[in-house]
Design a protein around this motif. Sequence first.
Motif, short mmCIF file in Angstrom:
data_model
loop_
_atom_site.label_atom_id
_atom_site.label_comp_id
_atom_site.label_asym_id
_atom_site.label_seq_id
_atom_site.Cartn_x
_atom_site.Cartn_y
_atom_site.Cartn_z
N SER A 293 5.91 -14.41 9.24
CA SER A 293 6.82 -13.38 8.75
C SER A 293 6.53 -13.07 7.28
CB SER A 293 8.28 -13.81 8.91
OG SER A 293 8.59 -13.97 10.27
N GLN A 294 6.26 -14.11 6.49
CA GLN A 294 5.91 -13.89 5.09
C GLN A 294 4.56 -13.19 4.97
OE1 GLN A 294 8.20 -17.88 3.40
NE2 GLN A 294 6.39 -17.20 2.35
N ASN A 295 3.61 -13.57 5.83
CA ASN A 295 2.29 -12.94 5.80
C ASN A 295 2.37 -11.44 6.07
OD1 ASN A 295 1.23 -15.45 5.35
ND2 ASN A 295 0.33 -15.70 7.38
N VAL A 296 3.28 -11.05 6.97
CA VAL A 296 3.44 -9.63 7.31
C VAL A 296 3.88 -8.83 6.09
CG1 VAL A 296 4.81 -8.01 8.68
CG2 VAL A 296 3.83 -10.02 9.77
N LEU A 297 4.63 -9.49 5.20
CA LEU A 297 5.11 -8.81 3.99
C LEU A 297 4.00 -8.60 2.96
CD1 LEU A 297 8.51 -10.69 3.52
CD2 LEU A 297 8.15 -8.42 4.49
N LEU A 298 2.83 -9.20 3.20
CA LEU A 298 1.74 -9.12 2.23
C LEU A 298 1.31 -7.68 1.97
CD1 LEU A 298 -0.39 -10.40 0.43
CD2 LEU A 298 -1.79 -10.83 2.46
N GLY A 299 1.18 -6.89 3.04
CA GLY A 299 0.76 -5.51 2.87
C GLY A 299 1.75 -4.70 2.05
N LEU A 300 3.05 -4.89 2.34
CA LEU A 300 4.09 -4.18 1.59
C LEU A 300 4.07 -4.61 0.12
CD1 LEU A 300 7.05 -4.45 4.15
CD2 LEU A 300 5.62 -2.45 3.67
N ALA A 301 3.90 -5.93 -0.10
CA ALA A 301 3.88 -6.45 -1.47
C ALA A 301 2.68 -5.90 -2.25
CB ALA A 301 3.84 -7.98 -1.43
N ALA A 302 1.50 -5.90 -1.62
CA ALA A 302 0.30 -5.37 -2.30
C ALA A 302 0.48 -3.90 -2.65
CB ALA A 302 -0.92 -5.57 -1.40
N PHE A 303 1.09 -3.16 -1.74
CA PHE A 303 1.34 -1.73 -1.98
C PHE A 303 2.28 -1.54 -3.18
CE2 PHE A 303 3.57 2.27 -1.28
CZ PHE A 303 2.52 3.13 -0.96
N ALA A 304 3.39 -2.30 -3.19
CA ALA A 304 4.36 -2.18 -4.27
C ALA A 304 3.78 -2.62 -5.60
CB ALA A 304 5.61 -3.01 -3.93
N ILE A 305 3.03 -3.73 -5.59
CA ILE A 305 2.43 -4.25 -6.82
C ILE A 305 1.43 -3.26 -7.40
CG2 ILE A 305 0.80 -6.00 -7.69
CD1 ILE A 305 2.29 -7.99 -5.80
N SER A 306 0.62 -2.65 -6.53
CA SER A 306 -0.39 -1.71 -7.01
C SER A 306 0.26 -0.48 -7.64
CB SER A 306 -1.33 -1.30 -5.88
OG SER A 306 -0.62 -0.64 -4.86
N ILE A 307 1.35 0.02 -7.03
CA ILE A 307 2.07 1.16 -7.60
C ILE A 307 2.66 0.80 -8.96
CG2 ILE A 307 4.09 2.65 -7.35
CD1 ILE A 307 1.85 3.55 -5.57
N TYR A 308 3.33 -0.37 -9.01
CA TYR A 308 3.95 -0.82 -10.27
C TYR A 308 2.89 -0.98 -11.36
CZ TYR A 308 5.70 -4.19 -13.70
OH TYR A 308 6.02 -4.82 -14.87
N TRP A 309 1.79 -1.63 -11.02
CA TRP A 309 0.74 -1.92 -12.01
C TRP A 309 0.10 -0.62 -12.52
CZ3 TRP A 309 -0.30 -6.37 -14.40
CH2 TRP A 309 -1.49 -6.48 -15.13
N THR A 310 -0.16 0.28 -11.60
CA THR A 310 -0.78 1.55 -11.99
C THR A 310 0.15 2.36 -12.88
OG1 THR A 310 -2.00 1.59 -9.91
CG2 THR A 310 -1.83 3.66 -11.10
N TYR A 311 1.42 2.30 -12.59
CA TYR A 311 2.39 3.14 -13.30
C TYR A 311 2.73 2.57 -14.68
CZ TYR A 311 6.19 6.47 -13.83
OH TYR A 311 6.99 7.48 -14.26
#
Length: 418
Positions: A293-311
């Motif tokens: 279940s935690q592994n499934v959240l990896l994609g969502l986390a990577a997406f959110a982190i990349s948006i935050y970092w870029t912004y």
Amino acid sequence: MSTSNTKLTLHEDWAVVILGSLVILLAIAGLLIPVPTFGWANAAELGSKVFGAENLAKIAAQFVFVFIIGTVGALITGKSVKNYALGFPLVYIITIAALILAGSKQAKALNLEAVIFSLVLGLAISNFIKLPEWLKSSLSTELFVKVGLVLLGTSVIFSDILKAGSLGLIQALLVVTSVWYFAFWVCRKLKVDDEMAMMISSAVSICGVSAAIATSGAIKGDSKKLSYVISMVLITAIPMMIFMPIIANYFHFSQEVTGAWLGGSIDTTGAVVASGSLVGEAALKISTIVKFSQNVLLGLAAFAISIYWTYTKHPSANDKETKPTLKVIWERFPKFVLGFVGASLLFSFVVSPEKIGFVKDSLKSLQGLWFALAFTSIGLETNFADLFNKNSKKPLYAFLIAQTFNIFVTLGIAWVLF
């Protein structure tokens, strides 16, 4: 960053999506690369199983396949195909040696993963032998890591969340969010740089090695910092794997609570399975499902982190004060995340369970190989002084504090839910 560099970076990002997708589609179409055996318990098994003619043929088949994919990658990213063709066989041989070491009974008992052996062998060679510049320039660390991440998406199946039920999903969400923010806060307090803080927070809260690699890819992080974070993850997983089941037994925790505790706090899937097995069948099942279940959240986390970092980070030289536009965010957005999420959606909702069962072992083996190749490359281009320097103490303290918090908060959540 110059225009040419920006184009090259974008080109590489799309290249890994193309190459990873190509590998997946070829597997679905029926081109399955055989899976070599690296497990052995003694010299006799090493000779007969690992170095047997049939297994060597499988290793050679993987070499040819990955060599071709990598050559295509070198072509479309503008790298020297000649240097890649000369350098890749050496990287592959070192990586196979690492996989063989990781396959030993002793290494498996300690849950030492192949990436740590790849890194150590690469470091040993680069620190004692002066490598030629053409070899260093041929290393394709980013390509190897991100193709591996796209393939990782095929093992993140959304139906695993449904198997966990509402309790497993609630625990995964609570643990990931609370531990991530606490870890990031601790890193900030200890003045750990933001790149390292991101990697540490994701590694502790989500799924260890894979989360650290995905986060590094999302923020285009320093490979030396990634190596250090992964070293901490793998080293701390060993005592946790051994002592947490003992503690659970001493305090008479139920198997359900113990499994949820192990799955939510131990950072590597292999260590979760090993520790769950020590407790019992029910604990193994719950721990594995919670970790999935935690592994499934990896994609969502990577997406959110990349948006935050870029912004929020690294504005362009011409625009240091204002926030980047949507166009700039898209240009900087790591495209491998799209490949990862696309692969996960494809294998969750389109590909039949029968087909998944048919291709999963081959893709899992290739994914592990790409990661191991990446860490061999990181080792070959890194000095010990860069990896373990005087600035590495604060990240270690931050990691240990965050991991301790993770252990206690996950136990509390597991106790309430299970």
